[in-house]
Design an enzyme around this catalytic site. Structure first.
Site, PDB file in Angstrom:
ATOM      1  N   LYS A  34       0.651  -1.131  -0.085  1.00  0.00           N
ATOM      2  CA  LYS A  34      -0.138   0.135   0.068  1.00  0.00           C
ATOM      3  C   LYS A  34       0.755   1.420   0.096  1.00  0.00           C
ATOM      4  O   LYS A  34       0.426   2.298  -0.767  1.00  0.00           O
ATOM      5  CB  LYS A  34      -0.926  -0.183   1.260  1.00  0.00           C
TER       6      LYS A  34
HETATM    7  C1  LIG Z   1      -4.340  -4.618   0.500  1.00  0.00           C
HETATM    8  C2  LIG Z   1      -3.676  -5.923   0.485  1.00  0.00           C
HETATM    9  C3  LIG Z   1      -3.735  -7.094  -0.541  1.00  0.00           C
HETATM   10  C4  LIG Z   1      -5.111  -6.946  -1.493  1.00  0.00           C
HETATM   11  O1  LIG Z   1      -4.997  -5.943  -2.453  1.00  0.00           O
HETATM   12  P1  LIG Z   1      -6.309  -5.329  -3.406  1.00  0.00           P
HETATM   13  O2  LIG Z   1      -5.665  -4.354  -4.159  1.00  0.00           O
HETATM   14  O3  LIG Z   1      -7.296  -5.048  -2.287  1.00  0.00           O
HETATM   15  O4  LIG Z   1      -6.796  -6.588  -4.111  1.00  0.00           O
HETATM   16  C5  LIG Z   1      -3.166  -8.380  -0.656  1.00  0.00           C
HETATM   17  N1  LIG Z   1      -2.073  -8.336   0.521  1.00  0.00           N
HETATM   18  C6  LIG Z   1      -1.725  -7.482   1.252  1.00  0.00           C
HETATM   19  C7  LIG Z   1      -0.759  -7.718   2.166  1.00  0.00           C
HETATM   20  C8  LIG Z   1      -2.500  -6.340   1.422  1.00  0.00           C
HETATM   21  O5  LIG Z   1      -2.335  -5.270   2.174  1.00  0.00           O
END
Ligand SMILES: *Cc1c(COP(=O)(O)O)cnc(C)c1O
Length: 463
Positions: free
Chosen positions: A112
Site C-alpha cells: 500500500k
Molecule cells: C491490500 C492487500 C492485498 C489486497 O490488495 P487489493 O488491491 O485489495 O486486491 C493483498 N495483500 C496485502 C498484504 C494487502 O495489504
C-alpha cells in the site's frame, strides 16, 4: 486526460479533481476516458530506467495537464526516496521460472505504501494555494490504515480519521497507526468487524448533511491515483524479465481487486502480459465470478490473510465497465441488482473478456502453508501469508512463461502466521524503529453512526 464514472452520469473530471474526490456522485468509480498506450519502443527504452523514471513515463499520460513532468518527477523522487531498497520494488528469483516482486520496502511494510506515499504528496500539491481542508475518512483491515497515516501525518490542510475493527488487526498493524503522534491523525477502534467500520464510512459519504460540511476524501483503492501508481511496478518488473520481447505472467493476492486491476491497465497500455492470476483465499467471490460468472457475496470467513477477507471487491466494477463496452447506464443497472440481492451474473461480454487475460485460483489454508514452507526450504525466503496464497496459485500455472508473484507484505507484519507455518519467526526490519516502545493513541467507539459521525464532526475542519 479526463475521467468518467463507471455508472455513466457523474460529471467528467480532470486528474486533480479525481484525486481529491474518491467516489463519483452517481455511486460509480472513475476511470480514464480512454487508455493511453506506450509503443513497443517506449517500453523497450524502460530497460535501463530507474524506478522513478519508469514511474514518470507510465504516469505522465494519466496526470495530463495538471502537472509538468518535472513536478511529477520531484514527487516520485520524494515518495520513493523513503523506500529502503534502491530498486524500490526489487525482483527476486525463486526457481527457474518463478519470481517474487517485493513491494514491501516502504515505511509500513506493505505494498500500500507504493501508492499512498505518492497520494499523500499529490494531496498536498493539489491543496497548495487553495483554502480547501481535506478530511480523509477511511476504514482499514490493517495495511491501508497504516500506509495512509504514514503518508499524510503532519501534512498541512489534511486531517485523517481511520477506523479499524477493535482487536482484529495485528499488533504491528495497530501500532503503526496508533503510535504516530501527529495532531492531524485520529484513530478510532470500532467495537465491531471491518464490514461495520466500512459501512460507517460509506454512510458518512452518503449523508448529505455530513458530507456537505466537510471536504471528504478517500484513500482506499476506489481512489484512481492509487491504481495509477501501482501500474508502474508491472512495467518495471516485466521489462527486467524481457518485455516487450517476452510476455510475462503475474500472480496477485487479491482482495479489493485494486492491485490486479493495475495489471490490467498495464496490459491495456501495451505491456505484453501473458496472464493475470487472481489469487483468493477461501473468500472466493472473485474466483467464482471469473470461473463461472457467478458474482455472489457470501459470509466473510476470517483467515490469516485479513486483507483478502472481502466479499465485495469494489474495483471489480472498473473491469466490468471496461469489458461491458463502457456502457455506464447498463452497468449502473447491473450494480443496482447486485446491491439489492448481493448476487449477479456476469454478461457474456464480461465473462469472455475476462477469460482472455485472467485466471482465478482459490487457495485454502493448507496450500497457503505449503507454499510458505516451500519458499522457506527451497529458496530461503520467508513469505507473508498473502504472498503465499499468490505463490500457491502461481505454482498451479507453472510453465515456460516467466511468472511473477507479487509479494504484498513483509513477513514480519504477520509474524504469528509465518511462525505457525514454518517454525521460524521473521524479525522486524530496523526501519520500523521503536514501534513497540512508543505510546499508543486511539479512542474506542461503538459501531454507531451517531457516535462516530459526532466524534469526527467535533474534530474536523469545516469547508
Ligand atoms: C491490500 C492487500 C492485498 C489486497 O490488495 P487489493 O488491491 O485489495 O486486491 C493483498 N495483500 C496485502 C498484504 C494487502 O495489504
Amino acid at each position: 486526460m479526463r475521467y468518467v464514472s463507471t455508472r455513466g452520469t457523474a460529471a467528467a473530471l480532470d486528474f486533480r479533481e479525481v484525486t481529491l474526490a474518491g467516489l463519483a456522485s452517481d455511486g460509480g468509480l472513475y476511470v480514464p476516458e480512454a487508455w493511453p498506450t506506450l509503443t513497443r519502443d517506449e517500453i523497450a527504452a524502460m530497460a535501463g530506467m530507474s524506478y522513478v523514471d519508469t514511474a514518470v513515463t507510465v504516469m505522465a499520460p494519466f496526470v495530463g495537464e495538471t502537472m509538468t513532468r518535472d513536478e511529477l518527477r520531484a514527487l516520485c523522487e520524494q515518495a520513493y526516496g523513503r523506500f529502503s531498497h534502491a530498486a524500490v520494488t526489487p525482483l527476486l528469483q525463486l526457481d527457474h521460472d518463478q519470481w517474487l516482486l517485493e513491494l514491501f520496502h516502504g515505511p509500513t511494510l506493505a505494498f500500500k505504501d507504493v501508492a499512498l506515499q505518492l497520494l499523500g504528496l499529490l494531496f498536498e500539491r493539489f491543496l497548495t494555494g487553495s483554502s480547501d481542508h481535506l478530511t480523509i475518512v477511511g476504514a482499514t483491515s490493517g495495511d491501508t490504515g497504516s500506509a495512509a497515516i504514514d503518508a499524510v501525518a503532519g501534512r498541512a490542510g489534511i486531517d485523517i480519521f481511520m477506523l479499524h475493527p477493535e482487536g482484529r488487526v495485528s499488533d504491528v498493524q495497530r501500532r503503526q497507526m496508533t503510535t504516530v503522534g501527529a495532531p492531524n491523525v485520529h484513530n478510532i477502534a470500532i467495537r465491531g468487524d471491518f464490514d461495520q467500520a466500512q459501512a460507517l464510512v460509506k454512510a458518512m459519504f452518503n449523508d448529505p448533511a455530513f458530507a456537505g460540511r466537510f471536504r471528504l476524501s478517500a484513500v482506499n483503492s476506489i481512489n484512481w491515483a492509487r491504481l495509477m501508481a501501482q501500474v508502474v511496478y508491472y512495467f518495471y518488473a516485466a521489462v527486467r524479465l524481457g518485455a516487450p520481447d517476452r510476455a510475462i505472467a503475474f500472480s496477485v493476492p487479491t482482495g479489493n481487486f485494486g492491485d490486479v486491476f493495475a495489471g490490467y491497465v498495464a496490459a491495456k497500455m501495451g505491456l505484453p502480459v501473458a496472464k493475470l492470476i487472481v489469487a483468493t483465499n477461501v473468500n472466493d467471490i472473485l474466483a467464482r465470478a471469473l470461473n463461472s460468472g457467478d458474482y455472489s457475496s457470501r459470509q466473510v470467513v476470517q483467515t490469516p490473510t485479513p486483507s483478502m477477507d472481502i466479499q465485495v471487491s469494489s474495483n471489480f466494477e472498473r473491469l466490468l465497465f471496461d469489458l461491458g463496452h463502457r456502457d455506464g447506464l447498463a452497468l449502473a443497472e447491473q450494480m443496482r441488482g447486485f446491491e439489492g440481492s448481493r448476487a449477479m451474473r456476469l454478461t457474456n461480454a464480461q465473462s469472455e473478456g475476462a477469460a482472455a487475460l485472467f485466471a482465478a485460483e482459490r487457495v485454502d489454508l493448507d496450500d497457503m502453508a505449503l507454499a510458505m514452507r516451500w519458499a522457506h526450504e527451497h529458496a530461503c525466503q520467508m513469505l507473508d501469508p498473502h504472498t503465499a496464497i499468490a505463490l500457491a496459485a502461481a505454482q498451479r500455472h507453472a510453465g515456460k512463461t516467466p511468472m511473477v508473484t507479487l509479494a504484498t507484505a513483509h513477513p514480519a507484519k504477520f509474524g504469528d502466521a509465518v511462525e505457525r507455518a514454518t517454525g521460524t519467526r521473521p524479525s522486524l526490519p530496523s526501519r520500523v524503529g521503536d514501534l513497540f516502545e512508543r505510546e499508543e493513541r486511539y479512542d474506542v467507539l461503538d459501531a454507531s453512526y451517531a457516535a462516530v459521525s459526532a466524534y469526527i464532526a467535533e474534530r474536523a475542519v469545516a469547508r
